[in-house]
Design a protein around this motif. Structure first.
Motif, short mmCIF file in Angstrom:
data_model
loop_
_atom_site.label_atom_id
_atom_site.label_comp_id
_atom_site.label_asym_id
_atom_site.label_seq_id
_atom_site.Cartn_x
_atom_site.Cartn_y
_atom_site.Cartn_z
N LEU A 90 0.85 -1.18 0.00
CA LEU A 90 0.00 0.00 0.00
C LEU A 90 0.89 1.23 0.00
N ASP A 91 0.76 2.05 -1.06
CA ASP A 91 1.46 3.32 -1.13
C ASP A 91 0.57 4.41 -0.54
N THR A 92 1.12 5.21 0.35
CA THR A 92 0.35 6.29 0.96
C THR A 92 1.22 7.54 1.07
N LEU A 93 0.53 8.66 1.24
CA LEU A 93 1.19 9.93 1.51
C LEU A 93 0.67 10.44 2.86
N PRO A 94 1.38 10.15 3.94
CA PRO A 94 0.92 10.56 5.26
C PRO A 94 1.29 12.01 5.57
N THR A 95 0.57 12.58 6.53
CA THR A 95 0.94 13.88 7.09
C THR A 95 1.27 13.66 8.56
N LYS A 96 2.54 13.85 8.90
CA LYS A 96 3.01 13.59 10.26
C LYS A 96 3.11 14.91 11.02
N VAL A 143 4.75 3.91 7.37
CA VAL A 143 5.23 4.54 6.14
C VAL A 143 6.09 5.74 6.52
N ARG A 144 7.30 5.73 6.04
CA ARG A 144 8.19 6.87 6.28
C ARG A 144 7.96 7.92 5.20
N GLY A 145 8.54 9.08 5.44
CA GLY A 145 8.37 10.16 4.48
C GLY A 145 7.02 10.82 4.65
N GLY A 146 6.54 11.41 3.57
CA GLY A 146 5.28 12.12 3.61
C GLY A 146 5.45 13.57 4.00
N PRO A 174 7.72 12.94 0.11
CA PRO A 174 7.33 11.88 -0.82
C PRO A 174 6.40 10.86 -0.19
N ALA A 175 5.67 10.16 -1.06
CA ALA A 175 4.87 9.02 -0.61
C ALA A 175 5.78 7.87 -0.21
N GLY A 176 5.24 6.95 0.56
CA GLY A 176 5.99 5.78 0.98
C GLY A 176 5.14 4.52 0.86
N THR A 177 5.70 3.40 1.25
CA THR A 177 5.04 2.11 1.06
C THR A 177 5.09 1.29 2.34
N VAL A 178 3.97 0.67 2.69
CA VAL A 178 3.95 -0.36 3.71
C VAL A 178 3.68 -1.68 3.00
N ARG A 179 4.45 -2.71 3.36
CA ARG A 179 4.41 -3.98 2.63
C ARG A 179 4.17 -5.12 3.61
N PHE A 180 3.26 -6.01 3.24
CA PHE A 180 2.97 -7.19 4.05
C PHE A 180 3.22 -8.42 3.19
N THR A 181 4.02 -9.35 3.67
CA THR A 181 4.33 -10.56 2.90
C THR A 181 4.10 -11.79 3.76
N GLY A 182 4.13 -12.95 3.10
CA GLY A 182 3.99 -14.21 3.82
C GLY A 182 2.59 -14.47 4.33
N LEU A 183 1.58 -13.87 3.70
CA LEU A 183 0.20 -14.07 4.15
C LEU A 183 -0.32 -15.41 3.64
N PRO A 184 -1.20 -16.08 4.37
CA PRO A 184 -1.81 -17.31 3.85
C PRO A 184 -2.69 -16.97 2.65
N ASP A 185 -2.77 -17.89 1.69
CA ASP A 185 -3.56 -17.56 0.50
C ASP A 185 -5.06 -17.74 0.73
N THR A 190 -3.15 11.80 9.09
CA THR A 190 -3.84 11.99 7.82
C THR A 190 -3.14 11.17 6.74
N THR A 191 -3.92 10.41 5.97
CA THR A 191 -3.35 9.40 5.08
C THR A 191 -4.02 9.45 3.71
N GLU A 192 -3.30 9.94 2.71
CA GLU A 192 -3.77 9.84 1.33
C GLU A 192 -3.38 8.47 0.79
N LEU A 193 -4.33 7.78 0.18
CA LEU A 193 -4.10 6.45 -0.37
C LEU A 193 -3.72 6.59 -1.84
N VAL A 194 -2.54 6.10 -2.18
CA VAL A 194 -1.99 6.31 -3.52
C VAL A 194 -2.17 5.08 -4.40
N ALA A 195 -1.82 3.90 -3.91
CA ALA A 195 -1.91 2.70 -4.75
C ALA A 195 -1.99 1.46 -3.87
N LEU A 196 -2.77 0.47 -4.33
CA LEU A 196 -2.86 -0.83 -3.68
C LEU A 196 -2.39 -1.89 -4.68
#
Length: 408
Positions: free
Chosen positions: A76-82, A110-113, A131-142, A159-165
């Motif tokens: 998930l790519d997001t642009l947060p406001t910290k 997510v870092r940056g923003g 800049p926008a950043g990415t949070v990544r989740f792996t190893g999930l059961p199918d 505050t979190t703008e959603l950029v891409a899934l």
């Protein structure tokens, strides 16, 4: 949650982030970068120019992406406001929490923003882009042939703008599981204040224990009986509604008792215009010693900022209560009286004393770190007690058959 990915660019499926993938938001604003979830609709946002409310309603407390998929990797790519408070300790990055079929399965930030630097001594704020950043989740059961339900709870305080899934398998909206919708309104305590993450805020915990879908209109610093908030509650479909009233009216010092009583009646009347028979719970304030008998306003204790500690103090005079200034004890008494009066004609209206969620014994064990806001352990206690008192048998929100009379 991991930071690496075994996939190539060609493996990814990018799914547009649309309203049918989001729960807990009342509006979705198209932005230059993607979409921004809002917890108040656009027509409400056009009626105020208050920066605190604008910040609070755009922080997606209780908002989550919910979808069905066989994906084992989700990005998930997001642009947060910290937020940065001058003189205060750095705030941790907002937390994203992923659940698989309701079970925690990962978390990350997510870092940056953007950064919003707030100087409380000068009353100023400066916004800087990033800049926008990415949070990544792996190893999930199918999830097998039928896949699984995935929820990504967004940071409750960022505050979190959603950029891409992006995923490594197709995504579709999760089916409606038929759970009741609980619409809740309150202050920063309901928004999540100092809880460690979005599923650790007390309304999220209570909703999980109660088996309901949460729409959280906890608005930091902004539970002020605003008519537009009442109209937003009126217009939002819900099976259960609660309003937690009190602390912001005291610490913002916005009205006297003469104005408070009709404002509460008007707020409830407006909700009832759209939800005439919905179970409606009025919750009075939890314990806050600085304002139990001392009116507001409250203000940051600037003497502690040099030590990196932010605490609040009450600036009012207890003697001013005689002139109608509000304290938490005054508000609790008046809310109890108002609900008792109205419930004679409205059997679906209920009252909950906030001291039953967090009182003097709790404060002795789990004091409010900044004198206003509960920490994660206290959020858990409040959420568990709310669920036990409200969602359990005999409670205001207990499931009941159409032939069962409402609790009195």
């Amino acid at each position: 949650m991991h930071t690496e990915t075994p996939h190539t660019e060609d493996d990814w499926i990018t799914t547009p982030i649309t309203a049918d993938l989001l729960r807990g938001a009342l509006d979705l604003e198209r932005t230059e970068h993607g979409v921004l979830p809002h917890r108040l609709p656009a027509w409400v946002r056009a009626q105020y120019a208050d920066g605190q409310l604008a910040m609070a309603e755009s922080q997606p407390s209780g908002v989550r992406l919910v979808f069905r998929t066989r994906a084992t990797t989700v990005e998930l790519d997001t642009l947060p406001t910290k937020r940065i408070y001058v003189g205060a300790p750095p705030r941790p990055d907002g937390l994203y929490e992923l659940l698989v079929d309701g079970v925690p399965a990962g978390r990350g930030s997510v870092r940056g923003g953007r950064t919003l630097t707030i100087d409380m001594t000068a009353g100023s704020a400066e916004l800087r882009t990033g800049p926008a950043g990415t949070v990544r989740f792996t190893g999930l059961p199918d999830g097998g042939e039928d896949g699984k339900d995935v929820e990504i709870w967004l940071p409750h305080n960022e505050t979190t703008e959603l950029v891409a899934l992006r995923t490594d398998a197709p995504v579709e909206p999760a089916p409606d599981r038929g759970r009741r919708v609980w619409l809740h309104h309150g202050s920063s305590i309901s928004q999540g204040s100092d809880a460690a993450g979005p599923t650790a805020i007390w309304p999220a915990l209570a909703a999980s224990l109660g088996g309901v879908e949460l729409i959280n209109l906890g608005l930091g610093g902004s539970a002020l009986l605003d008519p537009f908030t009442a109209r937003a509650l009126r217009d939002t479909p819900a099976d259960l509604i609660s309003v937690k009233i009190g602390i912001n009216l005291v610490n913002a010092d916005v009205m006297r008792l003469r104005a408070f009583t009709p404002a509460v009646h008007g707020f409830l009347d407006t909700i009832r215009d759209g939800h005439p028979d919905t179970p409606l719970l009025v919750v009075s304030p939890i314990l806050c010693p600085i304002h139990e008998d001392t009116p507001g306003p409250s203000a940051p204790d600037l003497t502690n900022l040099t030590d990196g500690q932010l605490r609040f103090v009450a600036m009012g005079d207890p003697a001013e209560k005689a002139a109608g200034k509000l304290t938490l004890r005054v508000i609790r008494d008046e809310l109890s009286r108002i609900v008792a009066q109205r419930s004679k004609e409205d059997p679906n209206l209920h009252h909950l004393d906030g001291l039953g969620l967090y009182g003097e014994a709790d404060f002795a064990e789990l004091p409010l770190p900044d004198a206003l806001h509960p920490d994660t352990a206290t959020h858990r206690r409040i959420g568990e007690r709310f669920a036990a008192q409200v969602f359990a048998a005999g409670g205001a929100f207990a499931p009941r058959s159409v032939t069962q009379p409402p609790p009195r």
